[in-house]
Write an enzyme that holds these catalytic residues in place. Sequence first.
Site, mmCIF file in Angstrom:
data_model
loop_
_atom_site.group_PDB
_atom_site.id
_atom_site.type_symbol
_atom_site.label_atom_id
_atom_site.label_comp_id
_atom_site.label_asym_id
_atom_site.label_seq_id
_atom_site.Cartn_x
_atom_site.Cartn_y
_atom_site.Cartn_z
ATOM 1 N N HIS A 49 1.283 5.078 -2.202
ATOM 2 C CA HIS A 49 0.670 5.977 -3.192
ATOM 3 C C HIS A 49 1.725 6.961 -3.707
ATOM 4 C CE1 HIS A 49 -3.317 4.539 -2.161
ATOM 5 N NE2 HIS A 49 -3.170 4.888 -0.903
ATOM 6 N N ALA A 85 -4.487 8.323 -3.351
ATOM 7 C CA ALA A 85 -5.877 7.901 -3.145
ATOM 8 C C ALA A 85 -6.802 9.105 -3.004
ATOM 9 C CB ALA A 85 -5.983 7.002 -1.913
ATOM 10 N N SER A 86 -6.384 10.090 -2.226
ATOM 11 C CA SER A 86 -7.265 11.245 -2.016
ATOM 12 C C SER A 86 -7.417 12.052 -3.298
ATOM 13 C CB SER A 86 -6.725 12.135 -0.901
ATOM 14 O OG SER A 86 -5.490 12.709 -1.284
ATOM 15 N N TYR A 88 -11.532 7.518 5.598
ATOM 16 C CA TYR A 88 -10.895 6.269 5.162
ATOM 17 C C TYR A 88 -11.277 5.114 6.087
ATOM 18 C CZ TYR A 88 -7.557 8.540 1.872
ATOM 19 O OH TYR A 88 -6.964 9.212 0.829
ATOM 20 N N HIS A 110 -5.698 0.193 6.002
ATOM 21 C CA HIS A 110 -5.695 0.847 7.318
ATOM 22 C C HIS A 110 -6.076 -0.156 8.400
ATOM 23 C CE1 HIS A 110 -7.239 3.562 4.061
ATOM 24 N NE2 HIS A 110 -6.020 4.033 4.261
ATOM 25 N N HIS A 156 0.834 -1.207 0.000
ATOM 26 C CA HIS A 156 0.000 0.000 0.000
ATOM 27 C C HIS A 156 0.870 1.259 0.000
ATOM 28 C CE1 HIS A 156 -3.669 2.151 2.143
ATOM 29 N NE2 HIS A 156 -3.295 2.774 1.058
ATOM 30 N N HIS A 170 -10.786 1.231 -1.344
ATOM 31 C CA HIS A 170 -10.168 2.488 -0.893
ATOM 32 C C HIS A 170 -10.951 3.682 -1.426
ATOM 33 C CE1 HIS A 170 -7.221 5.240 0.570
ATOM 34 N NE2 HIS A 170 -6.271 4.349 0.721
ATOM 35 N N GLU A 214 1.630 2.641 3.673
ATOM 36 C CA GLU A 214 0.886 3.796 3.133
ATOM 37 C C GLU A 214 1.826 4.996 2.974
ATOM 38 O OE1 GLU A 214 -2.301 4.787 5.789
ATOM 39 O OE2 GLU A 214 -3.367 6.051 4.380
#
Lengths: 345, 345
Positions: free
Chosen positions: B8, B74-75, B196, B225, B6, B180, B286
């Site tokens: 990003h 992701a955001s 999240y 998460h 995970h 996600h 993450e």
Amino acid sequence: MIIDCHGHYTTEPKDLHRFRKEQIAAANAKDKTALPSRASLKMSDDEIRESIEQNQLKLQRERGTDLTIFSPRASGMGHHIGDESISFEWSQICNDLIHRVCALYPKNFIGVCQLPQSPGVPPKNSAAELERCVKELGFVGCNLNPDPSGGYFNSPPLTEKWWYPFYEKMIELDVPAMIHVSGCCNPAMHTTGSYYLNADTMAFMQLILSDLFKDFPTLKLIIPHGGGAVPFHWGRFRGLALNNGRPELDEIIKNNIFFDTCVYHQPGINLLTDVVPVENILFASEMVGAVKGVDPKTGFNFDDTKRYIEKAPRLSDADRAKIFEGNARRVYPRLKTKATVKAAV
Amino acid sequence: MIIDCHGHYTTEPKDLHRFRKEQIAAANAKDKTALPSRASLKMSDDEIRESIEQNQLKLQRERGTDLTIFSPRASGMGHHIGDESISFEWSQICNDLIHRVCALYPKNFIGVCQLPQSPGVPPKNSAAELERCVKELGFVGCNLNPDPSGGYFNSPPLTEKWWYPFYEKMIELDVPAMIHVSGCCNPAMHTTGSYYLNADTMAFMQLILSDLFKDFPTLKLIIPHGGGAVPFHWGRFRGLALNNGRPELDEIIKNNIFFDTCVYHQPGINLLTDVVPVENILFASEMVGAVKGVDPKTGFNFDDTKRYIEKAPRLSDADRAKIFEGNARRVYPRLKTKATVKAAV
């Protein structure tokens, strides 16, 4: 003394359900003439006694707890159903019923009220019912719903001015609020499985980045279900607070935010008591509530949370006394005047 | 070998942000002629190299991890912005950029794609982009957004037929999905703090009461998460499953649901590894992600999750090998053909 700060009347007399069913049907039909009358409700003291003695009181005795801070069924508040007048009528009925339970068993139950919230209606409109419940019925707190929509989270954050007049009334009356949503009408979420926990987590995050407690230094909010996801992600929340120029969580929550112990397994309670300051934890079981039945792995009820507190390895006897009693007396100051209030009722 | 499932690309070249800003402005203006052209994007290999070498690659080396399963921010997916065509254009650009990173550093990164989801648009419309990313770009999975609305949770549950055609494509391609959400546009929720985690908890609860894995026995879903609130409330979820006539959670999740280790403190990882079967845990950090910076209490980065796994008291060396590598190879079968795919690109 062991005070359970989170119990709901989930074993209500049958006729209450009949009334609510008719009320919802009328609300949806938009034909107010068809609304059932409050006078039509038939709930005898004997029926209430039986429902309590066979359930909450029996469990109190079996588990060795003394006093339950008792409120109407949370999933039944249904703030999204009908309009404000429907919510008001239903809330008064539910609160009056809690009062009857407390009057029948004054040593075992003390009331917390549901509020006549409704989507889009200012929370200040709930202040009068809170005042009635505290001053006339001897209640010691309220359940405040951060999402009266029932699952779409479209209310202003709890830190917005929208909520302030209600907080002012809480402070005037010296009562805390448990942040507690009601039944979920959003098909994406399960009421007791994900919706409750999500509302808890949402509320905590709103609070820690805000100045709410600068504006209200004595405001006390209880986040139920062990704080949702928060203790498990204590490092994430600490990091987010620090990255936003806020102090450590222990400092932020100190006098204002409290978690209950409605966490239904030993490792969860161990984590909760490991990361959250003991002063910010209130004993609770949520019984008879979300998870009924016996855990086949332990042989005891899932919601018999007293056992987990007793076995949590980090806790001293002094810590347990705070969790079981001392903290509740601090968070619910009206508990200390309980005897007086009850005598006056 | 240590595989981080995970990561990003949160340190993208500047011009990507310029493009997105113009694209959003055009989408909101409803004036498609003003949309920026894909050809206008200026992102050199040198710029990509610097952004990666100073950040994700540096951290890989410092922490001693080997391969990151890498996806767009992701955001930033922003499925709620504009319509399907906007989401499609943006997704292709982001996925192509991930492909460039993976081509520059084939030993260190392998791709997972964002999908061109859009509110109200059937997930089957995302199948073609998944296929392109897997077959043409060598990607090994996707991030599937259970709430393209960006915070209002108004999509059908993941267990509804609405999602089935997309699952069929996943199975055909032999790739898993990480569930996600993207950035939150609901003011009640904080993107990385509550949104999240709430989506994770919501997804798990949808899955455990359903027959989805009877219909798709080989479907593999990763809940990031650390599974949101789930491990902390393992007893609650076990009880709810059993009360609904379902088996134990271990049995329900066995071949289909996996949690990552993006939990940023030692007690959280201890709990995760205590209650969730080791076969269902995938190492992840993450990074560079939600929580930047050093934990002042430990002196190490909050998101340096490898340390927590190494210190988790219940884990054997064999358990750690599963979490760090073995499980990822099982959940992402296309990892094993990585060398071949990369050579062919």
